[in-house]
Design a protein around this motif. Structure first.
Motif, PDB file in Angstrom:
ATOM      1  N   THR A 211     -34.645  32.983  36.540  1.00 13.71           N
ATOM      2  CA  THR A 211     -35.755  32.128  36.973  1.00 13.71           C
ATOM      3  C   THR A 211     -36.604  31.707  35.780  1.00 13.71           C
ATOM      4  OG1 THR A 211     -35.811  33.105  39.174  1.00 13.71           O
ATOM      5  CG2 THR A 211     -37.838  32.031  38.413  1.00 13.71           C
ATOM      6  N   ALA A 212     -36.913  32.641  34.897  1.00 11.04           N
ATOM      7  CA  ALA A 212     -37.693  32.298  33.693  1.00 11.04           C
ATOM      8  C   ALA A 212     -36.917  31.334  32.802  1.00 11.04           C
ATOM      9  CB  ALA A 212     -38.051  33.567  32.924  1.00 11.04           C
ATOM     10  N   ARG A 213     -35.629  31.575  32.657  1.00 10.03           N
ATOM     11  CA  ARG A 213     -34.779  30.663  31.876  1.00 10.03           C
ATOM     12  C   ARG A 213     -34.849  29.255  32.437  1.00 10.03           C
ATOM     13  NH1 ARG A 213     -29.204  31.710  33.625  1.00 10.03           N
ATOM     14  NH2 ARG A 213     -30.011  30.483  35.348  1.00 10.03           N
ATOM     15  N   ASP A 214     -34.683  29.142  33.752  1.00 10.74           N
ATOM     16  CA  ASP A 214     -34.674  27.817  34.374  1.00 10.74           C
ATOM     17  C   ASP A 214     -36.021  27.120  34.231  1.00 10.74           C
ATOM     18  OD1 ASP A 214     -32.057  28.329  35.063  1.00 10.74           O
ATOM     19  OD2 ASP A 214     -32.498  28.726  37.184  1.00 10.74           O
ATOM     20  N   ARG A 215     -37.113  27.873  34.331  1.00  8.68           N
ATOM     21  CA  ARG A 215     -38.432  27.263  34.174  1.00  8.68           C
ATOM     22  C   ARG A 215     -38.642  26.823  32.729  1.00  8.68           C
ATOM     23  NH1 ARG A 215     -43.027  27.461  37.323  1.00  8.68           N
ATOM     24  NH2 ARG A 215     -41.443  27.545  38.943  1.00  8.68           N
ATOM     25  N   TRP A 216     -38.228  27.666  31.771  1.00 12.36           N
ATOM     26  CA  TRP A 216     -38.336  27.317  30.349  1.00 12.36           C
ATOM     27  C   TRP A 216     -37.586  26.012  30.091  1.00 12.36           C
ATOM     28  CZ3 TRP A 216     -35.397  26.337  26.066  1.00 12.36           C
ATOM     29  CH2 TRP A 216     -36.025  26.467  24.828  1.00 12.36           C
ATOM     30  N   LEU A 217     -36.380  25.918  30.628  1.00 14.11           N
ATOM     31  CA  LEU A 217     -35.583  24.705  30.441  1.00 14.11           C
ATOM     32  C   LEU A 217     -36.237  23.490  31.096  1.00 14.11           C
ATOM     33  CD1 LEU A 217     -31.930  25.981  30.864  1.00 14.11           C
ATOM     34  CD2 LEU A 217     -32.896  24.807  28.870  1.00 14.11           C
ATOM     35  N   LYS A 218     -36.816  23.682  32.257  1.00 18.88           N
ATOM     36  CA  LYS A 218     -37.483  22.567  32.949  1.00 18.88           C
ATOM     37  C   LYS A 218     -38.630  22.029  32.094  1.00 18.88           C
ATOM     38  CE  LYS A 218     -40.100  21.435  37.094  1.00 18.88           C
ATOM     39  NZ  LYS A 218     -40.697  21.949  38.325  1.00 18.88           N
ATOM     40  N   LEU A 219     -39.473  22.928  31.586  1.00 20.12           N
ATOM     41  CA  LEU A 219     -40.615  22.503  30.779  1.00 20.12           C
ATOM     42  C   LEU A 219     -40.162  21.887  29.456  1.00 20.12           C
ATOM     43  CD1 LEU A 219     -43.083  25.488  31.331  1.00 20.12           C
ATOM     44  CD2 LEU A 219     -42.798  23.413  32.705  1.00 20.12           C
ATOM     45  N   MET A 220     -39.158  22.480  28.836  1.00 18.06           N
ATOM     46  CA  MET A 220     -38.664  21.955  27.574  1.00 18.06           C
ATOM     47  C   MET A 220     -37.988  20.601  27.778  1.00 18.06           C
ATOM     48  SD  MET A 220     -38.716  22.312  24.363  1.00 18.06           S
ATOM     49  CE  MET A 220     -39.060  23.986  23.893  1.00 18.06           C
ATOM     50  N   THR A 221     -37.299  20.432  28.884  1.00 19.02           N
ATOM     51  CA  THR A 221     -36.653  19.153  29.169  1.00 19.02           C
ATOM     52  C   THR A 221     -37.695  18.050  29.308  1.00 19.02           C
ATOM     53  OG1 THR A 221     -34.747  20.215  30.182  1.00 19.02           O
ATOM     54  CG2 THR A 221     -35.160  17.926  30.802  1.00 19.02           C
ATOM     55  N   VAL A 222     -38.779  18.332  29.988  1.00 14.72           N
ATOM     56  CA  VAL A 222     -39.864  17.346  30.092  1.00 14.72           C
ATOM     57  C   VAL A 222     -40.355  16.976  28.695  1.00 14.72           C
ATOM     58  CG1 VAL A 222     -42.270  17.020  30.824  1.00 14.72           C
ATOM     59  CG2 VAL A 222     -40.600  18.002  32.413  1.00 14.72           C
ATOM     60  N   ALA A 223     -40.600  17.970  27.865  1.00 21.22           N
ATOM     61  CA  ALA A 223     -41.121  17.722  26.516  1.00 21.22           C
ATOM     62  C   ALA A 223     -40.153  16.886  25.689  1.00 21.22           C
ATOM     63  CB  ALA A 223     -41.420  19.047  25.816  1.00 21.22           C
ATOM     64  N   VAL A 224     -38.873  17.197  25.760  1.00 23.81           N
ATOM     65  CA  VAL A 224     -37.882  16.445  24.990  1.00 23.81           C
ATOM     66  C   VAL A 224     -37.769  15.019  25.523  1.00 23.81           C
ATOM     67  CG1 VAL A 224     -35.413  16.284  24.426  1.00 23.81           C
ATOM     68  CG2 VAL A 224     -36.598  18.483  24.235  1.00 23.81           C
ATOM     69  N   LYS A 225     -37.704  14.866  26.817  1.00 28.82           N
ATOM     70  CA  LYS A 225     -37.569  13.520  27.392  1.00 28.82           C
ATOM     71  C   LYS A 225     -38.783  12.643  27.078  1.00 28.82           C
ATOM     72  CE  LYS A 225     -34.122  14.310  30.914  1.00 28.82           C
ATOM     73  NZ  LYS A 225     -33.188  13.310  30.433  1.00 28.82           N
ATOM     74  N   GLU A 226     -39.956  13.222  27.053  1.00 27.97           N
ATOM     75  CA  GLU A 226     -41.162  12.455  26.735  1.00 27.97           C
ATOM     76  C   GLU A 226     -41.233  12.059  25.255  1.00 27.97           C
ATOM     77  OE1 GLU A 226     -44.621  14.547  28.118  1.00 27.97           O
ATOM     78  OE2 GLU A 226     -44.086  14.233  30.225  1.00 27.97           O
TER      79      GLU A 226
END
Length: 141
Positions: A94-109
């Protein structure tokens, strides 16, 4: 021959340079930590939540070095040893998936070229999966 106090040679063909160098990594990592500060799963995982700045600096320096930028991370902290450095913290799926979600937003932006975005996200996903060290509470052991 370079002197001992000369800055490290930059590789003009590195991924680091191709995506814009330090300003791009600074923007991505800062955006990630803006989200962490508001996140119910990620924020409590930080040992010094009152100041996420040092964690932000460490992640930025690590990513810069990994992608061909300055070696500041290793110069100041030694070998990255990612799994060892994360071992004291329970990194669940769950922590991995949340980390990836937040990092994906940052990279896409960050507005990277599609190939650069895909390359960076692929690495981040593989790294995140490799750091899981704890099963979900109540899940299979």
């Amino acid at each position: 021959m370079r002197g001992a106090d000369a800055p490290p040679a930059r590789r003009p063909d590195s991924f680091y340079e191709a995506i814009g160098g330090e300003p791009t990594f600074r923007r991505i990592v800062h955006r990630f930590y803006e989200q962490v500060a508001e996140d119910d799963i990620m924020f409590p995982m930080y040992p010094e939540p009152e100041d996420l700045g040092p964690a932000e600096d460490r992640l930025r320096m690590f990513l810069e070095q990994y992608w061909g930028g300055p070696t500041t991370y290793s110069d100041t902290r030694g070998h990255p040893r990612l799994r060892m450095r994360h071992a004291p913290y329970p990194v669940t799926p769950t922590a991995r998936d949340r980390w990836l979600k937040l990092m994906t937003v940052a990279v896409k932006e960050a507005g990277l070229a599609p190939l650069h975005e895909a390359t960076l996200l692929d690495y981040l996903e593989r790294a995140a999966f490799s750091l899981v060290n704890t099963a979900e509470p109540g899940g299979p052991q």
